[in-house]
Design a protein around this motif. Structure first.
Motif, PDB file in Angstrom:
ATOM      1  N   GLY A 155       2.081 -19.810  -6.272  1.00  0.00           N
ATOM      2  CA  GLY A 155       1.374 -19.148  -5.178  1.00  0.00           C
ATOM      3  C   GLY A 155      -0.103 -18.993  -5.470  1.00  0.00           C
ATOM      4  O   GLY A 155      -0.936 -19.204  -4.592  1.00  0.00           O
ATOM      5  N   SER A 184      -1.893 -17.149   7.719  1.00  0.00           N
ATOM      6  CA  SER A 184      -1.929 -17.598   6.331  1.00  0.00           C
ATOM      7  C   SER A 184      -3.247 -18.278   5.981  1.00  0.00           C
ATOM      8  O   SER A 184      -3.743 -18.151   4.854  1.00  0.00           O
ATOM      9  N   LYS A 241       0.618 -17.614   1.695  1.00  0.00           N
ATOM     10  CA  LYS A 241       2.036 -17.563   2.049  1.00  0.00           C
ATOM     11  C   LYS A 241       2.653 -16.222   1.624  1.00  0.00           C
ATOM     12  O   LYS A 241       2.246 -15.633   0.632  1.00  0.00           O
ATOM     13  N   PHE A 265       1.147 -11.098   0.126  1.00  0.00           N
ATOM     14  CA  PHE A 265       0.877 -12.516   0.348  1.00  0.00           C
ATOM     15  C   PHE A 265       0.182 -13.085  -0.880  1.00  0.00           C
ATOM     16  O   PHE A 265      -0.746 -12.470  -1.431  1.00  0.00           O
ATOM     17  N   GLU A 305      -5.666 -16.987   2.965  1.00  0.00           N
ATOM     18  CA  GLU A 305      -6.094 -17.898   1.901  1.00  0.00           C
ATOM     19  C   GLU A 305      -7.613 -17.895   1.754  1.00  0.00           C
ATOM     20  O   GLU A 305      -8.140 -17.901   0.634  1.00  0.00           O
TER      21      GLU A 305
END
Length: 262
Positions: A191, A30, A69, A64, A34
């Motif tokens: 998100g 993750s 996440k 994602f 990101e």
């Protein structure tokens, strides 16, 4: 580690696409996702998707969010991954693929830049004050708003997304202005934690909420305008359940490249 990717956008909703059907990458977590989605230090995107093989379907979609996440269903992402699958030669004109909310059917234009994606049926719509609450693969809050172009979507959307009712699981917050011939929609996405140029499950939710609000029924077609362009929604509604739901719009390749795992 070098990562090969393509970047697609669907009405301004942009995604990093990675092929996991041949040589799956290792050590993808993750934190790395990101960073790749970061608009200053990475590629920049609203989300990242992997295409993987599946025994019963043409492929499987793994989505994602920009925060790294695992996300719920992304409608514009679904359309973009269909275009990516065509680019890879996995599909031709039609497909049945698997996403986090179940199977999806889609058809794609000869050019590969327009995708009609079938969404899940929806039966339950509740209210939070004057707003509508429903799940179109992702949870959505839909509120009517005048002078939407000048409305502070970020601040108001963030306040609703993090209030005591929705803070734990989060919700996508959509504001809609009825322009007569079309609906103008702006969305604050969980998100991403910001306003996005488009949200596929969001405009689907808005079209359904407005059909209920107007007491419409039958086969309904709705033109939607978002900051990133035009999207069309159509479905059948008998006053109780929304079926044969299609999210239709552009899915365009922006660029392809290779990046270090930074």
């Amino acid at each position: 580690m070098k990562i090969n990717f393509l970047k697609y956008q669907g009405a301004g909703n942009d995604f990093i696409l990675i092929d996991h059907t041949a040589n799956p990458l290792e050590n993808i977590d993750s934190e790395l996702i990101e960073r790749l989605c970061n608009r200053r230090f990475g590629i920049g995107a609203d989300g990242l998707m992997f295409v993987t093989k599946h025994e019963k379907y043409d492929f499987e979609m793994h989505y994602f969010n920009a925060d790294g996440k695992l996300g719920s269903m992304c409608g514009n992402g679904g359309r973009c991954i269909v275009a990516f699958a065509k680019h890879l030669g996995i599909i031709a004109k039609e497909t049945n693929f698997l996403a986090v909310d179940g199977p999806h059917y889609a058809r794609i234009s000869e050019s590969g830049e327009w995708v009609d994606l079938q969404m899940i049926d929806v039966e339950t719509i509740t209210k939070d004050g004057e707003a509508f609450i429903l799940n179109t693969g992702s949870p959505h809050y839909v509120a009517l708003q005048s002078d939407l172009l000048n409305f502070d979507v970020f601040s108001k959307g963030k306040t609703i997304r993090y209030n005591s009712t929705y803070a734990e699981k989060g919700i996508n917050v959509n504001f809609v202005e009825d322009k007569g011939d079309y609906l103008f929609v702006r969305t604050y996405e969980r998100g991403v934690e910001d306003e996005t140029y488009a949200c596929g499950t969001g405009v689907t939710a808005v079209a359904m909420a407005m059909a209920k609000h107007k007491n419409q029924s039958g086969h309904i077609k709705t033109d939607i305008k978002v900051l990133g362009g035009d999207i069309k929604i159509e479905f059948d509604y008998d006053g109780f359940k929304f079926t044969n739901v299609f999210l239709c719009g552009p899915a365009k390749l922006v660029f392809e490249g290779e990046i270090d795992s930074i």
